[in-house]
Design a protein around this motif. Structure first.
Motif, PDB file in Angstrom:
ATOM      1  N   ARG A 240       0.691  -1.106  -0.048  1.00  0.00           N
ATOM      2  CA  ARG A 240       0.040   0.575  -0.362  1.00  0.00           C
ATOM      3  C   ARG A 240       0.835   1.372  -0.088  1.00  0.00           C
ATOM      4  NH1 ARG A 240      -5.653  -2.048   0.067  1.00  0.00           N
ATOM      5  NH2 ARG A 240      -5.574  -3.852   1.906  1.00  0.00           N
ATOM      6  N   ILE A 241       0.601   2.637  -0.868  1.00  0.00           N
ATOM      7  CA  ILE A 241       1.407   3.542  -0.819  1.00  0.00           C
ATOM      8  C   ILE A 241       0.162   4.458  -0.868  1.00  0.00           C
ATOM      9  CG2 ILE A 241       3.207   4.566  -2.347  1.00  0.00           C
ATOM     10  CD1 ILE A 241       3.362   2.089  -4.149  1.00  0.00           C
ATOM     11  N   SER A 242       0.537   5.558  -0.075  1.00  0.00           N
ATOM     12  CA  SER A 242      -0.230   6.920   0.402  1.00  0.00           C
ATOM     13  C   SER A 242       0.161   8.411   0.470  1.00  0.00           C
ATOM     14  CB  SER A 242      -1.395   6.564   1.395  1.00  0.00           C
ATOM     15  OG  SER A 242      -0.699   6.012   1.779  1.00  0.00           O
TER      16      SER A 242
ATOM     17  N   LEU B 299       2.362  14.282   7.486  1.00  0.00           N
ATOM     18  CA  LEU B 299       3.069  14.490   8.101  1.00  0.00           C
ATOM     19  C   LEU B 299       4.803  15.230   6.972  1.00  0.00           C
ATOM     20  CD1 LEU B 299       3.538  10.929   9.525  1.00  0.00           C
ATOM     21  CD2 LEU B 299       3.964  13.448  10.826  1.00  0.00           C
ATOM     22  N   GLY B 300       3.811  14.964   5.100  1.00  0.00           N
ATOM     23  CA  GLY B 300       4.360  15.800   4.277  1.00  0.00           C
ATOM     24  C   GLY B 300       5.637  14.280   3.704  1.00  0.00           C
ATOM     25  N   ARG B 301       4.637  13.672   3.693  1.00  0.00           N
ATOM     26  CA  ARG B 301       5.167  12.148   2.799  1.00  0.00           C
ATOM     27  C   ARG B 301       4.254  11.501   2.386  1.00  0.00           C
ATOM     28  NH1 ARG B 301       7.033   9.020   8.909  1.00  0.00           N
ATOM     29  NH2 ARG B 301       5.477   7.946   8.688  1.00  0.00           N
ATOM     30  N   TYR B 302       5.079  10.546   1.804  1.00  0.00           N
ATOM     31  CA  TYR B 302       4.234   9.240   0.696  1.00  0.00           C
ATOM     32  C   TYR B 302       4.784   8.130   1.780  1.00  0.00           C
ATOM     33  CZ  TYR B 302       3.326  12.089  -3.324  1.00  0.00           C
ATOM     34  OH  TYR B 302       2.848  13.473  -4.200  1.00  0.00           O
ATOM     35  N   GLU B 303       4.133   7.737   1.947  1.00  0.00           N
ATOM     36  CA  GLU B 303       4.760   5.852   2.390  1.00  0.00           C
ATOM     37  C   GLU B 303       3.938   4.785   1.762  1.00  0.00           C
ATOM     38  OE1 GLU B 303       3.227   8.007   6.947  1.00  0.00           O
ATOM     39  OE2 GLU B 303       1.752   6.679   6.269  1.00  0.00           O
ATOM     40  N   LEU B 304       4.835   3.435   1.801  1.00  0.00           N
ATOM     41  CA  LEU B 304       5.198   2.458   1.577  1.00  0.00           C
ATOM     42  C   LEU B 304       4.803   1.576   2.895  1.00  0.00           C
ATOM     43  CD1 LEU B 304       6.405   0.692  -1.803  1.00  0.00           C
ATOM     44  CD2 LEU B 304       6.318  -0.014   0.788  1.00  0.00           C
TER      45      LEU B 304
ATOM     46  N   ARG C 177       8.619   2.394  -7.372  1.00  0.00           N
ATOM     47  CA  ARG C 177       7.249   2.055  -6.893  1.00  0.00           C
ATOM     48  C   ARG C 177       6.608   3.359  -6.728  1.00  0.00           C
ATOM     49  NH1 ARG C 177       5.241  -4.211  -6.305  1.00  0.00           N
ATOM     50  NH2 ARG C 177       2.559  -3.034  -6.356  1.00  0.00           N
ATOM     51  N   LEU C 178       7.089   3.658  -5.359  1.00  0.00           N
ATOM     52  CA  LEU C 178       6.993   4.936  -4.510  1.00  0.00           C
ATOM     53  C   LEU C 178       7.370   6.034  -4.799  1.00  0.00           C
ATOM     54  CD1 LEU C 178       6.366   5.372  -1.329  1.00  0.00           C
ATOM     55  CD2 LEU C 178       9.069   5.381  -0.289  1.00  0.00           C
ATOM     56  N   ALA C 179       8.086   6.034  -5.559  1.00  0.00           N
ATOM     57  CA  ALA C 179       8.872   7.351  -6.683  1.00  0.00           C
ATOM     58  C   ALA C 179       8.196   7.299  -7.625  1.00  0.00           C
ATOM     59  CB  ALA C 179      10.345   7.000  -6.934  1.00  0.00           C
TER      60      ALA C 179
END
Length: 99
Positions: A7-9, A14-19, A57-59
């Motif tokens: 899951r990526i969101s 928090l000013g971030r993308y999370e995997l 994938r996160l990028a």
């Protein structure tokens, strides 16, 4: 190799993308928003999950999220800069920071 729930969101608070893999946070891509652009400032992946394609994938998620929102990308993070150089299809959405 077992299949993992990936899951990526975007975590705006928090000013971030999370995997997350099977619910556990294993990677982040931090960002800072400006009026017309999003600076990608830092990407980090837990050591056990590096070199397995999760960082890319996160990028990709982060870049496509920014592009779909109409923002320009400023890659200050070396990983994100390298990712964008490998994916010229995003070049017209990138504002390279000055050295």
């Amino acid at each position: 190799m077992t299949s993992k729930d990936i899951r990526i969101s975007r975590n705006e608070g928090l000013g971030r993308y999370e995997l997350r893999l099977d619910g556990a946070l294993v990677g982040i891509a931090e960002y800072e928003e400006d009026s017309d652009s999003v600076a990608l400032t830092h990407t980090e992946m837990e050591s056990d999950y590096r070199h397995q394609g999760y960082s890319s994938r996160l990028a990709k998620y982060a870049v496509e999220d920014i592009v779909s929102g109409g923002g320009r990308i400023k890659p200050y993070c070396s990983y994100m800069a390298a990712y964008l150089k490998k994916h010229p299809e995003y070049s017209h959405h990138v504002s390279w920071p000055q050295d």
